[in-house]
Scaffold this active site. Structure first.
Site, PDB file in Angstrom:
ATOM      1  N   PRO A  16     -37.187  36.504  37.437  1.00 17.01           N
ATOM      2  CA  PRO A  16     -38.095  36.696  38.576  1.00 17.01           C
ATOM      3  C   PRO A  16     -38.121  38.162  38.965  1.00 17.01           C
ATOM      4  O   PRO A  16     -37.069  38.782  39.141  1.00 17.01           O
ATOM      5  CB  PRO A  16     -37.462  35.828  39.685  1.00 17.01           C
ATOM      6  CG  PRO A  16     -36.021  35.697  39.293  1.00 17.01           C
ATOM      7  CD  PRO A  16     -35.980  35.748  37.799  1.00 17.01           C
ATOM      8  N   GLN A  69     -38.302  30.572  42.697  1.00 16.39           N
ATOM      9  CA  GLN A  69     -37.150  31.246  43.289  1.00 16.39           C
ATOM     10  C   GLN A  69     -37.355  31.422  44.785  1.00 16.39           C
ATOM     11  O   GLN A  69     -38.377  31.945  45.224  1.00 16.39           O
ATOM     12  CB  GLN A  69     -36.887  32.621  42.669  1.00 16.39           C
ATOM     13  CG  GLN A  69     -35.564  33.192  43.219  1.00 16.39           C
ATOM     14  CD  GLN A  69     -35.234  34.573  42.725  1.00 16.39           C
ATOM     15  OE1 GLN A  69     -35.930  35.531  43.026  1.00 16.39           O
ATOM     16  NE2 GLN A  69     -34.132  34.693  41.989  1.00 16.39           N
ATOM     17  N   CYS A  99     -30.852  40.011  44.945  1.00 10.34           N
ATOM     18  CA  CYS A  99     -31.742  41.115  45.290  1.00 10.34           C
ATOM     19  C   CYS A  99     -31.065  42.044  46.297  1.00 10.34           C
ATOM     20  O   CYS A  99     -30.593  41.586  47.342  1.00 10.34           O
ATOM     21  CB  CYS A  99     -33.053  40.589  45.864  1.00 10.34           C
ATOM     22  SG  CYS A  99     -34.227  41.907  46.279  1.00 10.34           S
ATOM     23  N   LYS A 138     -29.162  32.474  41.148  1.00  6.01           N
ATOM     24  CA  LYS A 138     -29.141  33.754  40.421  1.00  6.01           C
ATOM     25  C   LYS A 138     -28.339  34.735  41.265  1.00  6.01           C
ATOM     26  O   LYS A 138     -28.665  34.952  42.436  1.00  6.01           O
ATOM     27  CB  LYS A 138     -30.549  34.282  40.179  1.00  6.01           C
ATOM     28  CG  LYS A 138     -30.574  35.560  39.319  1.00  6.01           C
ATOM     29  CD  LYS A 138     -32.004  35.968  38.974  1.00  6.01           C
ATOM     30  CE  LYS A 138     -32.019  37.140  37.981  1.00  6.01           C
ATOM     31  NZ  LYS A 138     -31.520  38.384  38.569  1.00  6.01           N
ATOM     32  N   HIS A 170     -26.559  38.278  36.879  1.00  3.59           N
ATOM     33  CA  HIS A 170     -26.886  39.667  36.556  1.00  3.59           C
ATOM     34  C   HIS A 170     -25.561  40.397  36.427  1.00  3.59           C
ATOM     35  O   HIS A 170     -24.807  40.495  37.395  1.00  3.59           O
ATOM     36  CB  HIS A 170     -27.745  40.264  37.675  1.00  3.59           C
ATOM     37  CG  HIS A 170     -28.265  41.625  37.360  1.00  3.59           C
ATOM     38  ND1 HIS A 170     -29.477  42.070  37.836  1.00  3.59           N
ATOM     39  CD2 HIS A 170     -27.760  42.656  36.625  1.00  3.59           C
ATOM     40  CE1 HIS A 170     -29.700  43.303  37.405  1.00  3.59           C
ATOM     41  NE2 HIS A 170     -28.656  43.670  36.675  1.00  3.59           N
ATOM     42  N   ASN A 210     -27.992  38.055  32.562  1.00  2.00           N
ATOM     43  CA  ASN A 210     -29.161  38.862  32.874  1.00  2.00           C
ATOM     44  C   ASN A 210     -28.706  40.304  33.074  1.00  2.00           C
ATOM     45  O   ASN A 210     -27.577  40.560  33.456  1.00  2.00           O
ATOM     46  CB  ASN A 210     -29.825  38.308  34.154  1.00  2.00           C
ATOM     47  CG  ASN A 210     -30.909  39.212  34.712  1.00  2.00           C
ATOM     48  OD1 ASN A 210     -30.869  39.605  35.871  1.00  2.00           O
ATOM     49  ND2 ASN A 210     -31.886  39.549  33.899  1.00  2.00           N
ATOM     50  N   ARG A 234     -37.380  43.281  32.547  1.00  2.00           N
ATOM     51  CA  ARG A 234     -38.352  44.346  32.301  1.00  2.00           C
ATOM     52  C   ARG A 234     -38.824  44.425  30.852  1.00  2.00           C
ATOM     53  O   ARG A 234     -39.989  44.700  30.589  1.00  2.00           O
ATOM     54  CB  ARG A 234     -37.756  45.682  32.748  1.00  2.00           C
ATOM     55  CG  ARG A 234     -37.728  45.840  34.264  1.00  2.00           C
ATOM     56  CD  ARG A 234     -36.891  47.031  34.674  1.00  2.00           C
ATOM     57  NE  ARG A 234     -35.470  46.783  34.457  1.00  2.00           N
ATOM     58  CZ  ARG A 234     -34.537  47.718  34.511  1.00  2.00           C
ATOM     59  NH1 ARG A 234     -34.873  48.973  34.757  1.00  2.00           N
ATOM     60  NH2 ARG A 234     -33.268  47.423  34.320  1.00  2.00           N
TER      61      ARG A 234
END
Length: 332
Positions: A16, A69, A99, A138, A170, A210, A234
């Site tokens: 996302p 998400q 985030c 996530k 991540h 990730n 990306r």
């Protein structure tokens, strides 16, 4: 764990990404792979529950398997938002605990929640009670001065106890002060091996990694190393054919030819026609198509033609065909 459509697809997923993975982007990506799991941009629970912004849940049925998400930190509000996501027939509801942006922190959600695994567990438990759709998380490996070796196992144990069976990690810390969201995607060092150790500690937890992954070769290394899935962001956006066009064959073991940029363009033309007929603008779709020919002769001409002309009044699918002719001309 039950192998839902989303779980099977999570062997490779597109991360996302705010301002990028909107419904037009996802439709394009689906033309290149029938199997990868696609994610929405983060949708905040308050926007749905208090703001009534139901349009944020719009998607095309061809996008399945597709995950919603959510961002938030209030268990009751997230439960209501998850219910709305289930009613919209999403294949998965994912909670954003990664985030690092200031705007997200001010709402007390995103990566800052790594500091409160108990609250994350409460949120996940409330969402699971509210819906039968699989709830996932996530997250980062930690934030600020946290020691990932200590806090990540505790974090995972708490969400597993709340019923979460799938997580995307991540493999970088997030620095909540001093680094921009963009810098948080590049500067903190990657620790893939920590994620692999988490799989050893939690063998029944479906773990995707990730962060920083650029090729399918790298994805295959992580899968062969024991992880359940790989999430690419990306690289999948900027080089979609390289990543997604080969994914069905290389990651999911399907036969048949790989999908090409030309295949994607042909599939997008009727989609663009429909979008324009509903009052949409060409550039809303074509901005996601700029990377289709990356690495090929004519790629620059393709990008330039779409970038310079897609915003003009009355621009339609014929403009995309003109850009394709520029590519073909460069290959002669």
């Amino acid at each position: 764990m039950p192998f839902t459509a989303a779980t099977k697809a999570a062997r490779l997923s597109v991360a996302p990404m705010m301002d990028w993975t909107d419904r037009h982007c996802r439709f394009l990506h689906r033309q290149l792979s029938s199997r990868v799991l696609l994610y929405t941009e983060m949708v905040t629970a308050p926007a749905l529950v208090r703001g009534g912004a139901m349009h944020l849940l719009d998607y095309n049925p061809e996008e399945h398997p597709v995950a919603l998400q959510l961002g938030g930190s209030d268990p009751e509000e997230l439960a209501q938002a998850a219910t709305l996501g289930a009613q919209a027939v999403y294949d998965e509801i994912n909670l954003n605990v990664g985030c690092p942006s200031d705007r997200v922190q001010s709402g007390t959600f995103g990566a800052v929640l790594m500091k409160d695994p108990g609250l994350v567990a409460e949120c996940c438990a409330a969402m699971r009670v509210a819906t039968d759709v699989e709830v996932t998380v996530k997250c980062r490996i930690g934030v600020d001065d946290q020691d990932p070796e200590e806090i990540l196992p505790e974090f995972l144990a708490r969400i597993v106890a709340a019923g979460v069976q799938r997580v995307a990690i991540h493999a970088r810390k997030a620095w909540l002060q001093g680094l921009s969201p963009k810098e948080n995607r590049d500067i903190p060092p990657l620790d893939y091996e920590l994620v692999h150790r988490m799989k050893q500690l939690f063998p029944n937890l479906h773990i995707s990694v990730n962060g920083g992954l650029e090729t399918l070769d790298e994805a295959e290394v992580r899968l062969e190393g024991g992880l359940d899935g790989v999430m690419i962001g990306r690289a999948a956006y900027h080089r979609p054919v390289d990543i997604l066009g080969q994914a069905d064959r290389r990651i999911f073991g399907l036969g048949g030819p790989d999908r090409t940029a030309e295949d994607a363009v042909a599939a997008m033309l009727p989609y663009i026609e429909r979008h324009l007929s509903q009052g949409g603008k060409l550039h809303q779709v074509t901005r996601h198509m700029l990377g289709l020919f990356t690495g090929r002769p004519g790629a620059r001409a393709w990008r330039r033609h779409l970038s310079e002309h897609a915003t003009r009044r009355g621009a339609g699918p014929e403009l995309v065909e003109e850009a394709l002719q520029e590519v073909n001309g460069a290959m002669v």
